[in-house]
Design a protein around this motif. Structure first.
Motif, short mmCIF file in Angstrom:
data_model
loop_
_atom_site.label_atom_id
_atom_site.label_comp_id
_atom_site.label_asym_id
_atom_site.label_seq_id
_atom_site.Cartn_x
_atom_site.Cartn_y
_atom_site.Cartn_z
N VAL A 1 -5.70 -8.94 -9.67
CA VAL A 1 -6.87 -8.06 -9.69
C VAL A 1 -6.45 -6.63 -10.06
O VAL A 1 -7.12 -5.94 -10.82
CB VAL A 1 -7.62 -8.09 -8.34
N PHE A 2 -5.31 -6.22 -9.55
CA PHE A 2 -4.80 -4.89 -9.90
C PHE A 2 -4.55 -4.78 -11.39
O PHE A 2 -4.89 -3.78 -12.02
CB PHE A 2 -3.50 -4.61 -9.13
N ALA B 1 -8.11 -5.03 -13.26
CA ALA B 1 -9.02 -3.88 -13.06
C ALA B 1 -8.35 -2.58 -13.48
O ALA B 1 -9.03 -1.59 -13.71
CB ALA B 1 -9.43 -3.79 -11.60
N GLY B 2 -7.01 -2.58 -13.59
CA GLY B 2 -6.32 -1.31 -13.70
C GLY B 2 -5.96 -0.82 -15.07
O GLY B 2 -5.91 0.39 -15.30
N THR C 1 -9.41 -0.12 -18.03
CA THR C 1 -10.29 0.99 -17.61
C THR C 1 -9.61 2.34 -17.88
O THR C 1 -10.22 3.25 -18.44
CB THR C 1 -10.60 0.90 -16.10
N THR D 1 -10.43 5.24 -20.87
CA THR D 1 -10.75 6.63 -20.52
C THR D 1 -9.92 7.59 -21.37
O THR D 1 -10.43 8.56 -21.92
CB THR D 1 -10.49 6.88 -19.01
N LEU E 1 -16.99 1.03 -16.95
CA LEU E 1 -17.92 -0.01 -16.47
C LEU E 1 -19.30 0.63 -16.48
O LEU E 1 -19.62 1.45 -15.62
CB LEU E 1 -17.55 -0.48 -15.06
N ARG F 1 -25.05 -5.23 -7.60
CA ARG F 1 -25.20 -5.25 -6.15
C ARG F 1 -26.17 -6.35 -5.77
O ARG F 1 -26.94 -6.82 -6.62
CB ARG F 1 -25.74 -3.90 -5.62
N PRO G 1 -18.77 6.75 -12.03
CA PRO G 1 -17.79 6.04 -12.87
C PRO G 1 -16.91 5.09 -12.07
O PRO G 1 -16.37 4.13 -12.63
CB PRO G 1 -16.95 7.17 -13.48
N PHE G 2 -16.76 5.35 -10.76
CA PHE G 2 -15.93 4.47 -9.94
C PHE G 2 -16.77 3.67 -8.93
O PHE G 2 -16.24 3.07 -8.02
CB PHE G 2 -14.88 5.29 -9.17
N GLY G 3 -18.10 3.68 -9.11
CA GLY G 3 -18.97 3.01 -8.15
C GLY G 3 -19.13 3.86 -6.91
O GLY G 3 -18.78 5.04 -6.89
N GLU G 4 -19.67 3.27 -5.86
CA GLU G 4 -19.88 4.00 -4.60
C GLU G 4 -19.92 3.03 -3.43
O GLU G 4 -20.05 1.83 -3.63
CB GLU G 4 -21.20 4.78 -4.64
N ARG H 1 -17.52 -0.75 -1.63
CA ARG H 1 -16.81 -1.44 -2.71
C ARG H 1 -16.45 -0.49 -3.84
O ARG H 1 -16.20 -0.92 -4.96
CB ARG H 1 -17.66 -2.61 -3.25
N CYS I 1 -14.26 1.74 -6.33
CA CYS I 1 -12.97 1.37 -6.95
C CYS I 1 -11.80 1.74 -6.02
O CYS I 1 -11.62 2.89 -5.65
CB CYS I 1 -12.82 2.11 -8.27
N ILE I 2 -11.01 0.73 -5.70
CA ILE I 2 -9.89 0.95 -4.79
C ILE I 2 -8.74 1.67 -5.51
O ILE I 2 -7.87 2.27 -4.90
CB ILE I 2 -9.43 -0.40 -4.19
C1 HEM Z 1 -10.26 5.30 -14.89
C2 HEM Z 1 -9.95 4.15 -14.34
C3 HEM Z 1 -10.87 3.25 -13.56
C4 HEM Z 1 -12.24 3.18 -13.54
C5 HEM Z 1 -13.24 4.00 -14.36
C6 HEM Z 1 -12.60 2.14 -12.59
C7 HEM Z 1 -13.91 1.77 -12.26
C8 HEM Z 1 -14.24 0.83 -11.31
C9 HEM Z 1 -15.59 0.49 -10.93
C10 HEM Z 1 -16.87 1.10 -11.51
C11 HEM Z 1 -15.53 -0.46 -9.97
C12 HEM Z 1 -16.73 -1.13 -9.25
C13 HEM Z 1 -17.07 -0.31 -8.01
C14 HEM Z 1 -18.40 -0.66 -7.37
O1 HEM Z 1 -18.93 -1.76 -7.56
O2 HEM Z 1 -18.94 0.21 -6.64
C15 HEM Z 1 -14.12 -0.74 -9.72
C16 HEM Z 1 -13.64 -1.66 -8.81
C17 HEM Z 1 -12.31 -1.94 -8.63
N1 HEM Z 1 -11.24 -1.31 -9.22
FE1 HEM Z 1 -11.33 0.21 -10.55
N2 HEM Z 1 -11.46 1.62 -12.04
C18 HEM Z 1 -10.38 2.27 -12.60
C19 HEM Z 1 -9.03 2.05 -12.32
C20 HEM Z 1 -8.56 1.10 -11.45
C21 HEM Z 1 -7.15 0.87 -11.17
C22 HEM Z 1 -6.00 1.65 -11.81
C23 HEM Z 1 -7.08 -0.16 -10.28
C24 HEM Z 1 -5.89 -0.80 -9.63
C25 HEM Z 1 -4.69 -0.37 -9.74
C26 HEM Z 1 -8.45 -0.56 -9.99
C27 HEM Z 1 -8.77 -1.56 -9.10
C28 HEM Z 1 -10.08 -1.89 -8.76
C29 HEM Z 1 -10.41 -2.96 -7.81
C30 HEM Z 1 -9.41 -3.84 -7.08
C31 HEM Z 1 -11.81 -2.98 -7.73
C32 HEM Z 1 -12.66 -3.90 -6.86
C33 HEM Z 1 -12.92 -3.20 -5.53
C34 HEM Z 1 -13.80 -4.02 -4.60
O3 HEM Z 1 -14.63 -4.81 -5.07
O4 HEM Z 1 -13.70 -3.84 -3.38
N3 HEM Z 1 -9.31 0.23 -10.71
N4 HEM Z 1 -13.35 0.07 -10.56
#
Ligand code: HEM
Length: 375
Positions: free
Chosen positions: A173-174, A177-178, A181, A185, A243, A248, A309-312, A315, A317-318
């Motif tokens: 997942v890391f 998702a990592g 994205t 950017t 994203l 939700r 951009p990272f949600g809220e 959940r 973005c971790i």
């Molecule tokens: C600029 C970079 C990134 C953007 C714009 C981004 C954006 C997002 C967004 C919009 C979500 C959904 C949040 C929601 O539903 O409220 C998310 C979830 C997540 N992201 Fe990122 N992300 C980025 C980088 C990363 C990185 C670097 C990692 C890991 C190293 C990561 C790991 C995750 C994980 C594990 C989730 C799921 C969290 C959950 O469902 O509890 N993301 N991200």
């Protein structure tokens, strides 16, 4: 803990563009930046030096491409998973290509076994997962031992430790998702800086001033001091949220204020992030790239949830801090040495790739790169 690895990957990125910039070539930056972020995430999450910057056909990069260039079948399954997940369950279909999941599971298993047998310890995410597998908690975690087996039922975990399957899933997942994205950017940011050379110059001045203050060394603290960089990255994420919508599900009936509409419990909801980010009600002249929208004063004027951009919520973005940090380190490494500008091949105005799951420019991102001119 992982910052030094980011800096090393940033140095590699600079080096790999040295000759190209010397010749002032026009290059496709999206792929190079994806190779940079793949190097970062594979090193920090898996502890593997995959050298995608040195070798564009490295195995890791090929699997990464496969995830984000799904087949038609995979696209249909992806749509079903959002709209009718029951159908997927009935047909026993997985959203993830089985070759991809097999590759990652094998790689994680081999890495863990190697580290356990040879007692190898590194400052990375895998080390934290191995600790969870062995002890069920991290050394710094308080009260983790109190968790009961029940809490873990159905997760493949036990209170004694993380199973190999869960460990592989967390690491995957890391990766998933990592990397795309963050590289997306950086791609859009370099595009805007090429279209707006005055903003690029102002940012480069800040970068050089802060680096000089820190004896030319890129440290965690130095990046934190770059306040204009923070505004530029925030504005990039406003115009181009990787994203562009969030999913939700209503946990209780909800009446939308000032309407007669009531969403029943269980209703699946799509939150149009890019729609909010480009709404002139919240961001006047939304197509204009203006980092000053993210001054403290301007931020106070807006509702907190019109920037997502990272949600809220729980959940969110971790990897938010990690993603921002790798994006900033990549940009600082590039802008301290090179300058970017539009060429005949640069897509102006920009068109998005309609097939891409993550917001992406159609046909890649072609920019001219040159050595920075000294003032
Ligand atoms: C600029 C970079 C990134 C953007 C714009 C981004 C954006 C997002 C967004 C919009 C979500 C959904 C949040 C929601 O539903 O409220 C998310 C979830 C997540 N992201 Fe990122 N992300 C980025 C980088 C990363 C990185 C670097 C990692 C890991 C190293 C990561 C790991 C995750 C994980 C594990 C989730 C799921 C969290 C959950 O469902 O509890 N993301 N991200």
């Amino acid at each position: 803990m992982m910052f030094q690895r980011l800096v090393e990957c940033g140095d590699e990125l600079k080096l790999c563009l040295e000759n190209i910039a010397g010749r002032g070539e026009v290059i496709e930056v999206k792929d190079i930046l994806a190779r940079f972020s793949t190097d970062v995430i594979s090193s920090c999450a898996f502890g593997i030096e995959c050298n995608c910057l040195k070798n564009e056909n490295a195995e890791f990069r090929q699997w990464g491409r496969k995830i984000f260039q799904p087949s038609i079948g995979q696209i249909i399954i992806g749509i079903l998973s959002n709209t009718a997940p029951v159908v997927l369950d009935k047909l026993k279909l997985s959203t993830l290509d089985s070759d991809v999941s097999k590759y990652f599971r094998k790689m994680v298993q081999e890495t863990v076994e190697y580290r356990e047998m040879n007692n190898v310890k590194r400052n990375d995410f895998m080390q934290l997962l191995i600790q969870l597998k062995q002890k069920g908690s991290l050394d710094s975690e308080q009260g983790a031992e109190d968790r009961s087996d029940e809490e873990f039922s159905g997760t493949g975990e036990t209170a004694d430790g993380l199973s190999m399957n869960s460990l592989a899933a967390q690491a995957f997942v890391f990766f998933f998702a990592g990397f795309e994205t963050s590289s997306t950017t950086m791609t859009f940011c370099l595009y805007e800086l090429s279209v707006n050379p005055d903003i690029q110059e102002r940012l480069r001045t800040e970068i050089n001033t802060v680096l000089e203050k820190h004896d030319g060394k890129l440290s965690y603290e130095a990046v934190q001091e770059m306040s204009y960089l923070d505004k530029v990255v925030s504005e990039t994420l406003r115009k181009y949220p990787p994203l562009s919508s969030l999913m939700r599900q209503c946990s209780k009936p909800y009446k939308i204020p000032e309407t007669d509409i009531v969403l029943d419990k269980g209703t699946r909801v799509v939150i149009p992030v890019i729609g909010l980010h480009l709404d002139p009600k919240f961001y006047p002249e939304p197509d204009r790239f203006d980092p000053e929208r993210f001054s403290e004063e301007e931020k106070q004027k807006r509702h907190h949830y019109v920037y997502l951009p990272f949600g809220e919520g729980p959940r969110i973005c971790i990897g938010m801090r990690f993603g921002l940090m790798q994006t900033k380190v990549g940009l600082v490494s590039l802008l301290s040495k090179y300058q970017f500008s539009v060429s005949k091949k640069t897509p102006v105005p920009l068109m998005f790739d309609a097939k891409s799951f993550i917001l992406a420019p159609a046909g890649g991102m072609w920019l001219q790169i040159e050595n920075r001119r000294m003032k």
